[in-house]
Motif scaffolding. Sequence first.
Motif, PDB file in Angstrom:
ATOM      1  N   ALA A  61      90.887  65.744  39.206  1.00 46.22           N
ATOM      2  CA  ALA A  61      92.511  66.209  38.686  1.00 46.22           C
ATOM      3  C   ALA A  61      92.887  64.973  39.728  1.00 46.22           C
ATOM      4  CB  ALA A  61      92.391  67.490  39.613  1.00 46.22           C
ATOM      5  N   ARG A  62      92.704  64.690  40.405  1.00 39.21           N
ATOM      6  CA  ARG A  62      93.587  63.280  40.802  1.00 39.21           C
ATOM      7  C   ARG A  62      93.076  62.183  41.249  1.00 39.21           C
ATOM      8  NH1 ARG A  62      95.725  61.233  45.877  1.00 39.21           N
ATOM      9  NH2 ARG A  62      97.507  60.150  45.377  1.00 39.21           N
ATOM     10  N   CYS A  66      91.354  53.087  42.616  1.00 34.13           N
ATOM     11  CA  CYS A  66      89.777  53.094  42.439  1.00 34.13           C
ATOM     12  C   CYS A  66      88.847  54.653  42.359  1.00 34.13           C
ATOM     13  CB  CYS A  66      88.952  52.229  42.906  1.00 34.13           C
ATOM     14  SG  CYS A  66      87.052  51.472  42.983  1.00 34.13           S
ATOM     15  N   ASP A  67      88.223  55.050  41.396  1.00 34.28           N
ATOM     16  CA  ASP A  67      87.388  56.281  42.129  1.00 34.28           C
ATOM     17  C   ASP A  67      86.002  56.229  40.331  1.00 34.28           C
ATOM     18  OD1 ASP A  67      86.866  58.794  42.199  1.00 34.28           O
ATOM     19  OD2 ASP A  67      89.195  59.241  42.277  1.00 34.28           O
ATOM     20  N   TYR A  68      85.532  57.510  40.912  1.00 29.78           N
ATOM     21  CA  TYR A  68      84.396  57.605  39.492  1.00 29.78           C
ATOM     22  C   TYR A  68      84.582  59.030  38.831  1.00 29.78           C
ATOM     23  CZ  TYR A  68      82.083  54.528  42.889  1.00 29.78           C
ATOM     24  OH  TYR A  68      81.519  52.633  43.351  1.00 29.78           O
ATOM     25  N   VAL A  69      84.056  58.929  37.785  1.00 29.03           N
ATOM     26  CA  VAL A  69      83.945  59.733  36.703  1.00 29.03           C
ATOM     27  C   VAL A  69      81.869  59.306  35.643  1.00 29.03           C
ATOM     28  CG1 VAL A  69      86.509  59.476  35.225  1.00 29.03           C
ATOM     29  CG2 VAL A  69      84.317  58.159  34.881  1.00 29.03           C
ATOM     30  N   HIS A  70      81.941  60.310  36.042  1.00 31.09           N
ATOM     31  CA  HIS A  70      80.645  61.058  35.072  1.00 31.09           C
ATOM     32  C   HIS A  70      80.459  61.500  34.153  1.00 31.09           C
ATOM     33  CE1 HIS A  70      81.076  64.342  37.310  1.00 31.09           C
ATOM     34  NE2 HIS A  70      79.518  65.332  36.496  1.00 31.09           N
TER      35      HIS A  70
END
Length: 174
Positions: A61-62, A66-70
Amino acid sequence: MKTSIAGSIIAAVLLACTTAAKQPPVVEKWEVTPQGIGPVRAGMSIAEANTALNNALVVPARLEECDYVHPRNGPTGVFFMVEKGKISRGEVREGEVATREGARIGDTEDRIKSLYGSQVTVQPHKYTDGHYLVVTPKNPADSAYRIVFETDGKTVERYRSGKLPAVQYVEGCS
């Protein structure tokens, strides 16, 4: 009565078509290349990756810088690192997804070396007695990409592919 049965059949067919259209198709074969995993490539925006996955990308949601998605319906253990809204690398943390050449989690270091030959550079692992087996593509046009296999010194425990420098970050988004 004929109209009622025909109407019911038409309604059932329309419902099935509508339901099938809402569910993203499963990509039959997810291969890892230096540029990405399955239909997702390093350098794609989140929107482009989501389109490539038929709107099946799970995004926090936020989303941090630098983050992860799948992928919602993708294979187990596949994640994508996102930096500033763009896919920078793909990771295979578990499961059966293999590279185009057939390398996968559980393979021995010798197998990786036999599959990739002189493209492999062996580096010591930062935290364990294992290694990073870094595969550099042969094509000079792909020189900004790599596949990095992490081993325990004997077998592959996880691996990643993508664009430099993100593909070589040891600690991911940390």
